[in-house]
Each structure stands twice: as structure tokens, then as C-alpha cells.
Design a protein around this motif. Structure first.
Motif, PDB file in Angstrom:
ATOM      1  N   GLU A  12      46.879  29.635  -8.187  1.00  0.00           N
ATOM      2  CA  GLU A  12      46.617  30.948  -7.992  1.00  0.00           C
ATOM      3  C   GLU A  12      45.595  31.320  -6.977  1.00  0.00           C
ATOM      4  N   ARG A  13      44.532  30.484  -6.833  1.00  0.00           N
ATOM      5  CA  ARG A  13      43.803  30.676  -5.762  1.00  0.00           C
ATOM      6  C   ARG A  13      44.179  30.525  -4.390  1.00  0.00           C
ATOM      7  N   VAL A  14      45.205  29.526  -4.054  1.00  0.00           N
ATOM      8  CA  VAL A  14      45.741  29.431  -2.801  1.00  0.00           C
ATOM      9  C   VAL A  14      46.710  30.600  -2.573  1.00  0.00           C
ATOM     10  N   LYS A  15      47.242  31.112  -3.520  1.00  0.00           N
ATOM     11  CA  LYS A  15      48.122  32.519  -3.250  1.00  0.00           C
ATOM     12  C   LYS A  15      47.250  33.653  -2.687  1.00  0.00           C
ATOM     13  N   GLU A  16      46.169  33.719  -3.339  1.00  0.00           N
ATOM     14  CA  GLU A  16      45.067  34.698  -2.814  1.00  0.00           C
ATOM     15  C   GLU A  16      44.483  34.433  -1.459  1.00  0.00           C
ATOM     16  N   ILE A  17      44.361  33.301  -1.184  1.00  0.00           N
ATOM     17  CA  ILE A  17      43.966  33.041   0.243  1.00  0.00           C
ATOM     18  C   ILE A  17      45.134  33.351   1.065  1.00  0.00           C
ATOM     19  N   ALA A  18      46.207  32.891   0.764  1.00  0.00           N
ATOM     20  CA  ALA A  18      47.543  33.205   1.623  1.00  0.00           C
ATOM     21  C   ALA A  18      47.828  34.685   1.784  1.00  0.00           C
ATOM     22  N   LYS A  19      47.472  35.509   0.713  1.00  0.00           N
ATOM     23  CA  LYS A  19      47.800  36.951   0.994  1.00  0.00           C
ATOM     24  C   LYS A  19      46.613  37.613   1.974  1.00  0.00           C
ATOM     25  N   LEU A  20      45.380  37.174   1.575  1.00  0.00           N
ATOM     26  CA  LEU A  20      44.281  37.825   2.449  1.00  0.00           C
ATOM     27  C   LEU A  20      44.340  37.306   3.946  1.00  0.00           C
ATOM     28  N   THR A  21      44.821  35.872   4.146  1.00  0.00           N
ATOM     29  CA  THR A  21      45.058  35.688   5.683  1.00  0.00           C
ATOM     30  C   THR A  21      46.233  36.192   6.098  1.00  0.00           C
ATOM     31  N   TRP A  22      47.233  36.460   5.295  1.00  0.00           N
ATOM     32  CA  TRP A  22      48.412  36.950   6.142  1.00  0.00           C
ATOM     33  C   TRP A  22      48.108  38.448   6.388  1.00  0.00           C
ATOM     34  N   GLU A  23      47.453  39.128   5.574  1.00  0.00           N
ATOM     35  CA  GLU A  23      47.047  40.483   6.183  1.00  0.00           C
ATOM     36  C   GLU A  23      46.165  40.459   7.295  1.00  0.00           C
ATOM     37  N   ASN A  24      45.327  39.689   7.360  1.00  0.00           N
ATOM     38  CA  ASN A  24      44.399  39.596   8.383  1.00  0.00           C
ATOM     39  C   ASN A  24      44.945  39.097   9.689  1.00  0.00           C
ATOM     40  N   THR A  25      45.939  38.258   9.652  1.00  0.00           N
ATOM     41  CA  THR A  25      46.455  37.882  10.815  1.00  0.00           C
ATOM     42  C   THR A  25      47.596  38.491  11.207  1.00  0.00           C
ATOM     43  N   TYR A  26      48.462  38.683  10.401  1.00  0.00           N
ATOM     44  CA  TYR A  26      49.892  39.349  10.788  1.00  0.00           C
ATOM     45  C   TYR A  26      50.019  40.689  10.600  1.00  0.00           C
ATOM     46  N   SER A  27      49.171  41.464  10.157  1.00  0.00           N
ATOM     47  CA  SER A  27      49.423  43.168   9.861  1.00  0.00           C
ATOM     48  C   SER A  27      49.759  43.683  11.178  1.00  0.00           C
ATOM     49  N   SER A  28      49.256  43.095  12.163  1.00  0.00           N
ATOM     50  CA  SER A  28      49.717  43.959  13.631  1.00  0.00           C
ATOM     51  C   SER A  28      51.124  43.734  14.144  1.00  0.00           C
ATOM     52  N   PHE A  29      51.669  42.619  13.373  1.00  0.00           N
ATOM     53  CA  PHE A  29      53.279  42.685  13.914  1.00  0.00           C
ATOM     54  C   PHE A  29      54.139  42.278  13.023  1.00  0.00           C
ATOM     55  N   ILE A  30      53.732  42.135  11.735  1.00  0.00           N
ATOM     56  CA  ILE A  30      54.619  41.799  10.623  1.00  0.00           C
ATOM     57  C   ILE A  30      54.381  42.946   9.203  1.00  0.00           C
ATOM     58  N   PRO A  31      55.342  43.718   9.151  1.00  0.00           N
ATOM     59  CA  PRO A  31      54.867  44.811   8.305  1.00  0.00           C
ATOM     60  C   PRO A  31      54.716  44.192   6.644  1.00  0.00           C
ATOM     61  N   LEU A  32      53.953  44.849   6.218  1.00  0.00           N
ATOM     62  CA  LEU A  32      53.120  44.690   4.865  1.00  0.00           C
ATOM     63  C   LEU A  32      54.292  44.265   3.861  1.00  0.00           C
ATOM     64  N   ASP A  33      55.421  45.173   3.612  1.00  0.00           N
ATOM     65  CA  ASP A  33      56.438  44.934   2.919  1.00  0.00           C
ATOM     66  C   ASP A  33      57.129  43.642   3.093  1.00  0.00           C
ATOM     67  N   ILE A  34      57.382  42.991   4.362  1.00  0.00           N
ATOM     68  CA  ILE A  34      57.890  41.680   4.803  1.00  0.00           C
ATOM     69  C   ILE A  34      56.804  40.613   4.430  1.00  0.00           C
ATOM     70  N   GLN A  35      55.612  40.891   4.388  1.00  0.00           N
ATOM     71  CA  GLN A  35      54.439  39.913   4.064  1.00  0.00           C
ATOM     72  C   GLN A  35      54.553  39.763   2.753  1.00  0.00           C
ATOM     73  N   LYS A  36      54.680  40.579   2.143  1.00  0.00           N
ATOM     74  CA  LYS A  36      54.791  40.645   0.406  1.00  0.00           C
ATOM     75  C   LYS A  36      55.955  39.752   0.095  1.00  0.00           C
ATOM     76  N   LYS A  37      57.007  40.170   0.574  1.00  0.00           N
ATOM     77  CA  LYS A  37      58.411  39.428   0.006  1.00  0.00           C
ATOM     78  C   LYS A  37      58.202  37.862   0.514  1.00  0.00           C
ATOM     79  N   THR A  38      57.608  37.781   1.531  1.00  0.00           N
ATOM     80  CA  THR A  38      57.723  36.249   2.286  1.00  0.00           C
ATOM     81  C   THR A  38      56.651  35.444   1.287  1.00  0.00           C
TER      82      THR A  38
END
Length: 158
Positions: A12-38
Motif C-alpha cells: 500500500e505504501r509503495v502504491k502511494e509513492i507510485a501514484k505521487l511520483t507518477w503525478e509529479n513526473t508524468y502529468s505534463s505528457f501522460i493524462p491522469l486517466d491513463i496514469q490511473k489505469k496504468t
């Protein structure tokens, strides 16, 4: 800071870190809905069970707080390592945690000859890999859950 093998109780903690780092790193070029699905697919119970069986998974922990993690594959006896993922909580980036995870992972393999990884073009953290001596091997266009991206394969001889 302790680098240790990941436990099921860390998921659960690893999943939380993944979510935060993805939002921080990829939001400028990967849409949020794609991030969530991935992330849902990448950290599902089945996927994580498979990773526990086939990958080396490490976490960086301090005062019972996981600050980052890394997943490596190719088995502990393989000479060619693949760095599946390495993520450090955005609040703790730039403090050497990623490097500690990366080096600790390499040290756990017997006589490795190379390490490779794939990153998305546009990932600003690519400079971390370049500083560690990784070189771009190739770029390829692909589809990421229905979203076009460019993948960059990088490698380093050890």
C-alpha cells in the motif's frame, strides 16, 4: 536509511509513492486517466504477486517510513539486469535515495555485466540515469494504454 527487500505489507505504501511520483513526473505528457489505469494494472494483486515471485523488490526505509522503492528483474544469477522501476517520494528526491536503491540492487546480483531500463521521453528524471552513466540505446514510438508515447531504452555496462 535502510535498503531492504520489500514485504507484502509494504504494497500500500509503495502504491502511494507510485501514484505521487507518477503525478509529479508524468502529468505534463501522460493524462491522469491513463496514469490511473496504468497504476491500477501495475500494482494489482496479481501483478504484485508475480513480481514477488520473479523480481527483486527493494524499499528504502527510514524510521519505519518507506521513502522509495526499486524493482529489478532477470533473476538473482543473471548477468544482465533490468531495472523495472525506481521511484522516490517527491518530498525525498535529490537526497541520494534513488542512487542507494539502484546501487544496492546491483550489489545483490552475482557478477552483473550490464543494467538496462526503459523511460518515457519527457521524463525529467532521465538526468539521474545519465549521471549514473547510462547511455541511450534507442528510441521507439509506442502506445501506452491508448496514449502515444516515445520509449527510451538506456543501458550501462558494469
Amino acid at each position: 536509511m535502510e535498503i531492504r527487500e520489500m514485504k507484502y505489507t509494504d504494497i500500500e505504501r509503495v502504491k502511494e509513492i507510485a501514484k505521487l511520483t507518477w503525478e509529479n513526473t508524468y502529468s505534463s505528457f501522460i493524462p491522469l486517466d491513463i496514469q490511473k489505469k496504468t497504476l491500477k494494472e501495475a500494482y494489482s494483486e496479481d501483478t504484485m504477486t508475480n513480481r514477488f515471485e520473479k523480481s527483486m523488490m527493494l524499499v528504502a526505509e527510514e524510521d519505519e517510513n518507506i521513502k522509495g522503492y526499486a524493482f529489478f528483474s532477470n533473476g538473482a544469477n543473471s548477468q544482465e539486469i533490468f531495472l523495472e522501476s525506481i521511484y522516490v517520494h517527491p518530498s525525498f528526491q535529490g537526497k541520494g535515495i534513488g542512487k542507494d536503491l539502484y546501487l544496492s540492487g546491483i550489489e545483490r546480483y552475482e557478477n552483473p555485466t550490464s543494467i538496462s531500463l526503459t523511460v518515457y521521453k519527457g521524463n525529467t528524471n532521465i538526468t539521474f540515469y545519465e549521471k549514473e552513466g547510462f547511455k541511450v540505446i534507442k528510441e521507439s514510438k509506442g502506445d501506452f494504454c491508448g496514449h502515444p508515447v516515445t520509449f527510451i531504452k538506456m543501458s550501462k555496462n558494469l
